[in-house]
Design an enzyme around this catalytic site. Structure first.
Site, PDB file in Angstrom:
ATOM      1  CB  SER A  63       0.113   5.146  17.103  1.00 51.23           C
ATOM      2  OG  SER A  63       0.895   4.925  18.259  1.00 51.23           O
TER       3      SER A  63
ATOM      4  CE1 TYR B  78       4.100   3.147  14.212  1.00 50.53           C
ATOM      5  CE2 TYR B  78       3.679   4.365  16.227  1.00 50.53           C
ATOM      6  CZ  TYR B  78       3.340   3.356  15.350  1.00 50.53           C
ATOM      7  OH  TYR B  78       2.227   2.581  15.594  1.00 50.53           O
TER       8      TYR B  78
ATOM      9  CB  VAL C  11      -1.030   0.021   1.159  1.00 41.14           C
ATOM     10  CG1 VAL C  11      -2.110  -1.018   0.946  1.00 41.14           C
ATOM     11  CG2 VAL C  11      -0.360  -0.123   2.527  1.00 41.14           C
TER      12      VAL C  11
HETATM   13  P1  NAP Z   1       2.051  -6.035  12.870  1.00 38.84           P
HETATM   14  O1  NAP Z   1       1.597  -7.198  13.657  1.00 38.84           O
HETATM   15  O2  NAP Z   1       3.500  -5.770  12.717  1.00 38.84           O
HETATM   16  O3  NAP Z   1       1.344  -6.094  11.432  1.00 38.84           O
HETATM   17  C1  NAP Z   1       1.606  -5.092  10.495  1.00 38.84           C
HETATM   18  C2  NAP Z   1       0.657  -5.281   9.325  1.00 38.84           C
HETATM   19  O4  NAP Z   1       0.867  -4.216   8.407  1.00 38.84           O
HETATM   20  C3  NAP Z   1       0.890  -6.600   8.592  1.00 38.84           C
HETATM   21  O5  NAP Z   1      -0.356  -7.172   8.283  1.00 38.84           O
HETATM   22  C4  NAP Z   1       1.633  -6.153   7.333  1.00 38.84           C
HETATM   23  O6  NAP Z   1       1.332  -6.950   6.201  1.00 38.84           O
HETATM   24  C5  NAP Z   1       1.028  -4.776   7.114  1.00 38.84           C
HETATM   25  N1  NAP Z   1       1.906  -3.938   6.284  1.00 38.84           N
HETATM   26  C6  NAP Z   1       3.067  -3.335   6.615  1.00 38.84           C
HETATM   27  N2  NAP Z   1       3.564  -2.678   5.557  1.00 38.84           N
HETATM   28  C7  NAP Z   1       2.697  -2.874   4.525  1.00 38.84           C
HETATM   29  C8  NAP Z   1       2.660  -2.457   3.180  1.00 38.84           C
HETATM   30  N3  NAP Z   1       3.610  -1.676   2.660  1.00 38.84           N
HETATM   31  N4  NAP Z   1       1.609  -2.839   2.406  1.00 38.84           N
HETATM   32  C9  NAP Z   1       0.624  -3.607   2.927  1.00 38.84           C
HETATM   33  N5  NAP Z   1       0.606  -4.045   4.193  1.00 38.84           N
HETATM   34  C10 NAP Z   1       1.639  -3.689   4.981  1.00 38.84           C
HETATM   35  O7  NAP Z   1       1.460  -4.692  13.486  1.00 38.84           O
HETATM   36  P2  NAP Z   1       0.091  -4.390  14.251  1.00 38.84           P
HETATM   37  O8  NAP Z   1       0.414  -4.234  15.680  1.00 38.84           O
HETATM   38  O9  NAP Z   1      -0.972  -5.322  13.831  1.00 38.84           O
HETATM   39  O10 NAP Z   1      -0.178  -2.903  13.683  1.00 38.84           O
HETATM   40  C11 NAP Z   1      -1.298  -2.591  12.863  1.00 38.84           C
HETATM   41  C12 NAP Z   1      -1.480  -1.080  12.894  1.00 38.84           C
HETATM   42  O11 NAP Z   1      -1.714  -0.657  14.249  1.00 38.84           O
HETATM   43  C13 NAP Z   1      -0.250  -0.300  12.428  1.00 38.84           C
HETATM   44  O12 NAP Z   1      -0.644   0.810  11.667  1.00 38.84           O
HETATM   45  C14 NAP Z   1       0.389   0.155  13.731  1.00 38.84           C
HETATM   46  O13 NAP Z   1       1.169   1.308  13.569  1.00 38.84           O
HETATM   47  C15 NAP Z   1      -0.838   0.383  14.589  1.00 38.84           C
HETATM   48  N6  NAP Z   1      -0.565   0.363  16.033  1.00 38.84           N
HETATM   49  C16 NAP Z   1      -0.109  -0.772  16.633  1.00 38.84           C
HETATM   50  C17 NAP Z   1       0.131  -0.742  18.014  1.00 38.84           C
HETATM   51  C18 NAP Z   1       0.640  -1.951  18.755  1.00 38.84           C
HETATM   52  O14 NAP Z   1       0.979  -1.804  19.964  1.00 38.84           O
HETATM   53  N7  NAP Z   1       0.712  -3.127  18.169  1.00 38.84           N
HETATM   54  C19 NAP Z   1      -0.099   0.413  18.739  1.00 38.84           C
HETATM   55  C20 NAP Z   1      -0.558   1.547  18.077  1.00 38.84           C
HETATM   56  C21 NAP Z   1      -0.798   1.511  16.726  1.00 38.84           C
HETATM   57  P3  NAP Z   1       2.256  -8.183   5.668  1.00 38.84           P
HETATM   58  O15 NAP Z   1       2.632  -8.991   6.877  1.00 38.84           O
HETATM   59  O16 NAP Z   1       1.357  -8.898   4.725  1.00 38.84           O
HETATM   60  O17 NAP Z   1       3.420  -7.570   4.967  1.00 38.84           O
END
Ligand code: NAP
Length: 251
Positions: free
Chosen positions: A148, A161, A70
């Site tokens: 976030s 970030y 994306v």
């Molecule tokens: P995660 O487990 O590391 O998963 C990241 C996801 O983003 C994966 O499904 C990955 O897809 C996808 N992704 C990354 N780069 C991409 C790209 N260029 N094109 C398409 N897909 C891409 O992280 P998460 O914790 O689920 O995070 C999801 C969202 O929540 C993020 O925006 C993150 O910043 C936000 N967030 C997370 C936390 C936390 O504590 N975990 C807190 C605040 C905000 P693939 O594996 O298929 O590449």
């Protein structure tokens, strides 16, 4: 009458970016149980995406998977084209895909900075812009950006970030005003800390320390964010908001 209302809600077409893992996977699973028609976008996690698809199809759920990075406009265009050809409309866009990186500000390179902006902010611009014309045609739609806590409070050693996520929240507010007259709602969910691969380097001791700082005394789960997504989709009068789902970690 009630039955018709149920049907129109459950038939909504939803795109979830980064839907194969973590928070995105939690969103896909919950919305599938509510009978939404889901397009799960993945980039690297093909196997996880296929396993999710097979599992949900066995339960007679409507799900398609589509590979797209994306952060690239041309791949986003293909994702949206696929969805429109399949379902003829897009009711909900969930901009969830994202990356994280911990680095001292002085050590962030141009490459780190550009990758962070492209993946966490420009991707939201691309996906939203490509989807919005279809929503305007329908005069309805919902966009949910997963930002976030660090976009709101600023995170030490995560300046790039934090900047990208603050940008996402700025886009949410401005777009909510611009798209309100077209009955398109735009909101952010700003998670606190959620137990996903993104935090795989957090040690047991650090998890405990963070848990102690959270008034609700627990670390967030993907389902906690998914429940807020479901609520925001069903809601009709909330727009331009940054909704903190963080156990009270930041109030
Ligand atoms: P995660 O487990 O590391 O998963 C990241 C996801 O983003 C994966 O499904 C990955 O897809 C996808 N992704 C990354 N780069 C991409 C790209 N260029 N094109 C398409 N897909 C891409 O992280 P998460 O914790 O689920 O995070 C999801 C969202 O929540 C993020 O925006 C993150 O910043 C936000 N967030 C997370 C936390 C936390 O504590 N975990 C807190 C605040 C905000 P693939 O594996 O298929 O590449």
């Amino acid at each position: 009458m009630e039955e018709n209302k149920e049907k129109s809600v459950s038939n909504k077409v939803v795109i979830v970016t980064g839907g194969a893992r973590g928070i995105g996977a939690g969103i896909v699973k919950l919305l599938a149980q509510e009978n939404y028609q889901i397009v799960l976008n993945y980039n690297n996690s093909k196997e996880a995406a296929e396993i999710t698809k097979q599992g949900l199809q066995k339960q007679n759920k409507e799900i398609e998977i589509f590979k797209a990075d994306v952060s690239k406009r041309e791949e986003v265009i293909k994702l949206i084209k696929f969805t429109i050809e399949k379902y003829h409309r897009i009711d909900v866009l969930i901009n969830n895909a994202g990356i994280a990186q911990e680095k001292l500000f002085t050590q962030i390179t141009d490459e780190d900075w550009n990758k962070m902006m492209q993946t966490n902010l420009t991707s939201v611009f691309y996906c939203t812009q490509e989807v919005v014309s279809h929503m305007i045609k329908e005069q309805k739609g919902t966009i949910i950006n997963i930002s976030s806590i660090w976009g709101v409070t600023g995170g030490s050693c995560e300046v790039h970030y934090s900047v990208a996520k603050a940008g996402v929240d700025g886009m949410t507010k401005a777009l909510a005003k611009e798209l309100g007259p077209s009955h398109i709602r735009v909101n952010s969910i700003a998670p606190g800390i959620i137990n996903t691969d993104m935090n795989k380097n957090v040690s047991k001791e650090e998890w405990e320390e963070i848990r102690n700082e959270i008034p609700l005394e627990s670390i967030g789960k993907a389902e906690d964010i998914a429940k807020c997504v479901k609520w925001l989709i069903e809601d009709e009068y909330t727009t331009g908001q940054i909704i903190s789902v963080n156990g009270g970690w930041y109030i």
